[in-house]
Design a protein around this motif. Structure first.
Motif, PDB file in Angstrom:
ATOM      1  N   LYS A  46     -10.653  -5.041  -6.283  1.00 49.94           N
ATOM      2  CA  LYS A  46      -9.573  -4.924  -7.164  1.00 49.94           C
ATOM      3  C   LYS A  46      -8.484  -3.900  -6.499  1.00 49.94           C
ATOM      4  O   LYS A  46      -9.034  -2.955  -6.135  1.00 49.94           O
ATOM      5  CB  LYS A  46      -9.688  -4.807  -8.683  1.00 49.94           C
ATOM      6  CG  LYS A  46     -10.509  -5.952  -9.151  1.00 49.94           C
ATOM      7  CD  LYS A  46     -10.860  -5.435 -10.767  1.00 49.94           C
ATOM      8  CE  LYS A  46     -11.752  -6.311 -11.556  1.00 49.94           C
ATOM      9  NZ  LYS A  46     -11.846  -6.150 -12.798  1.00 49.94           N
ATOM     10  N   PHE A  47      -7.293  -4.169  -6.594  1.00 54.62           N
ATOM     11  CA  PHE A  47      -6.349  -3.235  -6.177  1.00 54.62           C
ATOM     12  C   PHE A  47      -5.467  -2.740  -7.086  1.00 54.62           C
ATOM     13  O   PHE A  47      -4.711  -3.836  -7.533  1.00 54.62           O
ATOM     14  CB  PHE A  47      -5.824  -3.717  -4.753  1.00 54.62           C
ATOM     15  CG  PHE A  47      -6.626  -4.148  -3.532  1.00 54.62           C
ATOM     16  CD1 PHE A  47      -6.785  -3.279  -2.494  1.00 54.62           C
ATOM     17  CD2 PHE A  47      -7.106  -5.529  -3.811  1.00 54.62           C
ATOM     18  CE1 PHE A  47      -7.855  -3.567  -1.759  1.00 54.62           C
ATOM     19  CE2 PHE A  47      -7.947  -5.761  -2.508  1.00 54.62           C
ATOM     20  CZ  PHE A  47      -8.274  -4.801  -1.466  1.00 54.62           C
ATOM     21  N   ARG A  48      -5.166  -1.439  -7.431  1.00 51.28           N
ATOM     22  CA  ARG A  48      -4.124  -0.971  -8.060  1.00 51.28           C
ATOM     23  C   ARG A  48      -2.734  -0.828  -7.643  1.00 51.28           C
ATOM     24  O   ARG A  48      -2.861  -0.298  -6.445  1.00 51.28           O
ATOM     25  CB  ARG A  48      -4.507   0.333  -8.908  1.00 51.28           C
ATOM     26  CG  ARG A  48      -5.633   0.435  -9.944  1.00 51.28           C
ATOM     27  CD  ARG A  48      -5.966   1.579 -10.480  1.00 51.28           C
ATOM     28  NE  ARG A  48      -4.593   2.185 -10.974  1.00 51.28           N
ATOM     29  CZ  ARG A  48      -4.372   2.525 -12.339  1.00 51.28           C
ATOM     30  NH1 ARG A  48      -5.279   2.441 -13.109  1.00 51.28           N
ATOM     31  NH2 ARG A  48      -3.161   2.967 -12.447  1.00 51.28           N
ATOM     32  N   MET A  49      -1.672  -1.693  -7.957  1.00 58.45           N
ATOM     33  CA  MET A  49      -0.563  -1.556  -7.300  1.00 58.45           C
ATOM     34  C   MET A  49       0.679  -1.481  -8.347  1.00 58.45           C
ATOM     35  O   MET A  49       0.561  -1.519  -9.666  1.00 58.45           O
ATOM     36  CB  MET A  49      -0.423  -2.804  -6.381  1.00 58.45           C
ATOM     37  CG  MET A  49      -1.270  -3.162  -5.388  1.00 58.45           C
ATOM     38  SD  MET A  49      -0.803  -4.551  -4.651  1.00 58.45           S
ATOM     39  CE  MET A  49      -2.117  -4.657  -3.406  1.00 58.45           C
ATOM     40  N   ARG A  50       1.677  -1.062  -7.643  1.00 64.70           N
ATOM     41  CA  ARG A  50       3.098  -0.891  -8.505  1.00 64.70           C
ATOM     42  C   ARG A  50       3.996  -1.747  -7.796  1.00 64.70           C
ATOM     43  O   ARG A  50       4.658  -1.405  -6.798  1.00 64.70           O
ATOM     44  CB  ARG A  50       3.439   0.629  -8.298  1.00 64.70           C
ATOM     45  CG  ARG A  50       4.290   0.968  -9.678  1.00 64.70           C
ATOM     46  CD  ARG A  50       4.606   2.522  -9.523  1.00 64.70           C
ATOM     47  NE  ARG A  50       5.691   2.771 -10.590  1.00 64.70           N
ATOM     48  CZ  ARG A  50       6.620   3.449 -10.198  1.00 64.70           C
ATOM     49  NH1 ARG A  50       6.713   4.328  -8.938  1.00 64.70           N
ATOM     50  NH2 ARG A  50       7.543   3.611 -11.325  1.00 64.70           N
ATOM     51  N   ILE A  51       3.941  -3.251  -8.200  1.00 68.05           N
ATOM     52  CA  ILE A  51       4.913  -4.058  -7.667  1.00 68.05           C
ATOM     53  C   ILE A  51       6.230  -4.385  -8.761  1.00 68.05           C
ATOM     54  O   ILE A  51       6.017  -4.202  -9.883  1.00 68.05           O
ATOM     55  CB  ILE A  51       3.949  -5.253  -7.532  1.00 68.05           C
ATOM     56  CG1 ILE A  51       3.596  -5.788  -8.684  1.00 68.05           C
ATOM     57  CG2 ILE A  51       3.027  -4.757  -6.405  1.00 68.05           C
ATOM     58  CD1 ILE A  51       2.659  -7.369  -8.220  1.00 68.05           C
ATOM     59  N   ALA A  52       6.901  -5.156  -8.226  1.00 69.97           N
ATOM     60  CA  ALA A  52       8.335  -5.412  -9.042  1.00 69.97           C
ATOM     61  C   ALA A  52       7.753  -6.633  -9.733  1.00 69.97           C
ATOM     62  O   ALA A  52       6.834  -7.836  -9.370  1.00 69.97           O
ATOM     63  CB  ALA A  52       9.463  -6.299  -7.780  1.00 69.97           C
ATOM     64  N   ALA A  53       8.495  -6.868 -10.827  1.00 60.61           N
ATOM     65  CA  ALA A  53       8.203  -8.241 -11.750  1.00 60.61           C
ATOM     66  C   ALA A  53       8.346  -9.527 -11.051  1.00 60.61           C
ATOM     67  O   ALA A  53       7.521 -10.229 -11.200  1.00 60.61           O
ATOM     68  CB  ALA A  53       9.007  -8.237 -13.065  1.00 60.61           C
ATOM     69  N   LYS A  54       9.396  -9.415 -10.196  1.00 59.48           N
ATOM     70  CA  LYS A  54       9.529 -10.780  -9.595  1.00 59.48           C
ATOM     71  C   LYS A  54       8.708 -11.175  -8.394  1.00 59.48           C
ATOM     72  O   LYS A  54       8.123 -12.111  -8.110  1.00 59.48           O
ATOM     73  CB  LYS A  54      10.947 -10.847  -8.728  1.00 59.48           C
ATOM     74  CG  LYS A  54      11.140 -10.052  -7.733  1.00 59.48           C
ATOM     75  CD  LYS A  54      12.479 -10.117  -7.149  1.00 59.48           C
ATOM     76  CE  LYS A  54      12.633 -10.419  -5.726  1.00 59.48           C
ATOM     77  NZ  LYS A  54      14.000 -10.534  -5.249  1.00 59.48           N
ATOM     78  N   THR A  55       7.908 -10.018  -7.924  1.00 61.59           N
ATOM     79  CA  THR A  55       6.941 -10.100  -6.926  1.00 61.59           C
ATOM     80  C   THR A  55       5.558 -10.594  -7.575  1.00 61.59           C
ATOM     81  O   THR A  55       5.082 -11.608  -7.192  1.00 61.59           O
ATOM     82  CB  THR A  55       6.687  -8.737  -6.065  1.00 61.59           C
ATOM     83  OG1 THR A  55       7.764  -8.550  -5.610  1.00 61.59           O
ATOM     84  CG2 THR A  55       5.489  -8.914  -5.238  1.00 61.59           C
ATOM     85  N   LEU A  56       5.421 -10.078  -8.827  1.00 60.72           N
ATOM     86  CA  LEU A  56       4.244 -10.551  -9.602  1.00 60.72           C
ATOM     87  C   LEU A  56       4.489 -11.935  -9.926  1.00 60.72           C
ATOM     88  O   LEU A  56       3.210 -12.726  -9.846  1.00 60.72           O
ATOM     89  CB  LEU A  56       4.033  -9.639 -11.109  1.00 60.72           C
ATOM     90  CG  LEU A  56       2.966  -9.903 -11.944  1.00 60.72           C
ATOM     91  CD1 LEU A  56       1.640  -9.564 -11.405  1.00 60.72           C
ATOM     92  CD2 LEU A  56       3.063  -8.958 -12.976  1.00 60.72           C
ATOM     93  N   ARG A  57       5.641 -12.278 -10.354  1.00 59.36           N
ATOM     94  CA  ARG A  57       5.704 -13.661 -10.844  1.00 59.36           C
ATOM     95  C   ARG A  57       5.225 -14.916  -9.379  1.00 59.36           C
ATOM     96  O   ARG A  57       4.913 -15.686  -9.499  1.00 59.36           O
ATOM     97  CB  ARG A  57       7.156 -14.012 -11.151  1.00 59.36           C
ATOM     98  CG  ARG A  57       7.406 -13.562 -12.496  1.00 59.36           C
ATOM     99  CD  ARG A  57       8.736 -14.101 -12.844  1.00 59.36           C
ATOM    100  NE  ARG A  57       8.913 -15.329 -13.087  1.00 59.36           N
ATOM    101  CZ  ARG A  57      10.098 -15.913 -12.848  1.00 59.36           C
ATOM    102  NH1 ARG A  57      11.001 -15.375 -12.484  1.00 59.36           N
ATOM    103  NH2 ARG A  57      10.240 -17.351 -12.823  1.00 59.36           N
ATOM    104  N   THR A  58       5.744 -14.311  -8.347  1.00 55.49           N
ATOM    105  CA  THR A  58       5.620 -14.986  -7.073  1.00 55.49           C
ATOM    106  C   THR A  58       4.127 -14.905  -6.739  1.00 55.49           C
ATOM    107  O   THR A  58       3.388 -16.172  -6.139  1.00 55.49           O
ATOM    108  CB  THR A  58       6.361 -14.288  -5.801  1.00 55.49           C
ATOM    109  OG1 THR A  58       7.543 -14.330  -6.171  1.00 55.49           O
ATOM    110  CG2 THR A  58       6.107 -15.181  -4.766  1.00 55.49           C
TER     111      THR A  58
END
Length: 97
Positions: A46-58
């Protein structure tokens, strides 16, 4: 801490506030960052990340972190994402051999 996506390095954009009288002043469009934990099925990590909401949807659309990274070109990814992708490619190559 910079407001940048950990996967695609998406950062803030600039634009104008436009009043009713058409007066323009500079503004920043900040990235909608989310703290998430993404699981890699192939690596079993598992990897903890801080990503954009649009990247999460992708990532969800592509079918998970593994498929997203393998289907994305290296020049679009951050160094952190490239390291994970390198592990995936190495694992995939060892399964074929």
């Amino acid at each position: 801490m910079a407001r940048r996506c950990d996967l695609l390095d998406t950062g803030p954009m600039s634009g104008n506030n436009v009043s009713h009288a058409k007066n323009r002043t500079k503004r920043r469009f900040e990235v909608n960052l989310c703290n998430v934990t993404l699981a890699s099925d192939a690596l079993g990590q598992k990897f903890r990340m801080r990503i954009a909401a649009k990247t999460l949807r992708t990532v969800d659309f592509k079918g998970g972190l593994d498929f997203f990274l393998l289907g994305t070109k290296n020049h679009k990814l951050t160094e952190k994402a490239k390291k994970i992708k390198k592990q995936l490619v190495k694992l995939e190559a060892s399964k074929e051999a």
